[in-house]
Enzyme design. Sequence first.
Site, PDB file in Angstrom:
ATOM      1  N   TYR A  82     111.735  72.277  51.761  1.00 35.50           N
ATOM      2  CA  TYR A  82     112.561  71.140  52.122  1.00 35.50           C
ATOM      3  C   TYR A  82     113.272  70.613  50.573  1.00 35.50           C
ATOM      4  CZ  TYR A  82     110.316  71.292  56.443  1.00 35.50           C
ATOM      5  OH  TYR A  82     109.604  71.619  57.750  1.00 35.50           O
TER       6      TYR A  82
ATOM      7  N   HIS B  93     118.418  66.448  54.285  1.00 36.37           N
ATOM      8  CA  HIS B  93     117.198  65.554  54.736  1.00 36.37           C
ATOM      9  C   HIS B  93     116.415  64.840  53.868  1.00 36.37           C
ATOM     10  CE1 HIS B  93     116.765  64.389  58.740  1.00 36.37           C
ATOM     11  NE2 HIS B  93     115.139  64.762  58.928  1.00 36.37           N
TER      12      HIS B  93
ATOM     13  N   ASN C 197     115.182  60.691  63.409  1.00 36.90           N
ATOM     14  CA  ASN C 197     113.835  60.639  63.577  1.00 36.90           C
ATOM     15  C   ASN C 197     113.138  59.668  62.555  1.00 36.90           C
ATOM     16  OD1 ASN C 197     113.950  62.173  65.870  1.00 36.90           O
ATOM     17  ND2 ASN C 197     113.815  64.169  64.971  1.00 36.90           N
TER      18      ASN C 197
ATOM     19  N   ASN D 290     109.204  62.505  60.479  1.00 41.93           N
ATOM     20  CA  ASN D 290     108.927  61.956  61.950  1.00 41.93           C
ATOM     21  C   ASN D 290     107.927  61.013  62.061  1.00 41.93           C
ATOM     22  OD1 ASN D 290     111.162  63.791  62.624  1.00 41.93           O
ATOM     23  ND2 ASN D 290     110.018  65.010  63.851  1.00 41.93           N
TER      24      ASN D 290
ATOM     25  N   PHE E   8     105.585  63.465  56.615  1.00 46.72           N
ATOM     26  CA  PHE E   8     106.921  64.197  57.169  1.00 46.72           C
ATOM     27  C   PHE E   8     107.786  63.359  57.768  1.00 46.72           C
ATOM     28  CE2 PHE E   8     104.185  67.971  56.554  1.00 46.72           C
ATOM     29  CZ  PHE E   8     105.131  68.893  56.086  1.00 46.72           C
TER      30      PHE E   8
END
Length: 187
Positions: free
Chosen positions: A15, A20, A112, A66, A64
């Site tokens: 990532y 994001h 999210n 979410n 993470f």
Amino acid sequence: MKYLIVGLGNIGPAYHNTRHNIGFTILDAFAEASNVFFEDGRYGTTCTVKLKGRTLILLKPSTFMNLSGMAVRYWMNKEKIELENLLILVDDIALPFGTLRLKPRGSDAGHNGLRNIQDVLGHNNYNRLRFGVGDNFSRGGQVDYVLGRWTDEESLSLPARVDKAVEIVKSFCLAGLQTTMNQYNNK
């Protein structure tokens, strides 16, 4: 006075340098410029920056995206951070690339990470700095887009926009929300 500055993102090399993870990128730049280093802690990595009599706790959640709310709630409680001194740094596909918008509240807009923070806190009345990543994706391609890496053109402009985001965070802590919004929004 203490502040909790939370950069949203996902942990792990897959990532790194994705749209994001712009929250992580901003905090990394802030920490580097302040000559401090992140240390592993519960629900994330943190470091502390002293800024003109204020203490800024920079947090990169390890939960993470979410489940970001767990880390936010834990560190707010642990450090006794007032809600008005919480700032979430987040990517936003509704804004053109590099656009920065500071807001005192708002919906999760389908994000999210923001949705989970809202669910855990029980409201959406928390400050957020939205970093525009654009919406250059085809129908159904949103997930791949936000988890994708910056284009070459975006990568050239990114450092200046990240520096501006760090400037906004500092202003938020020193001058307050309203003054910072007046100075930086619509720029």
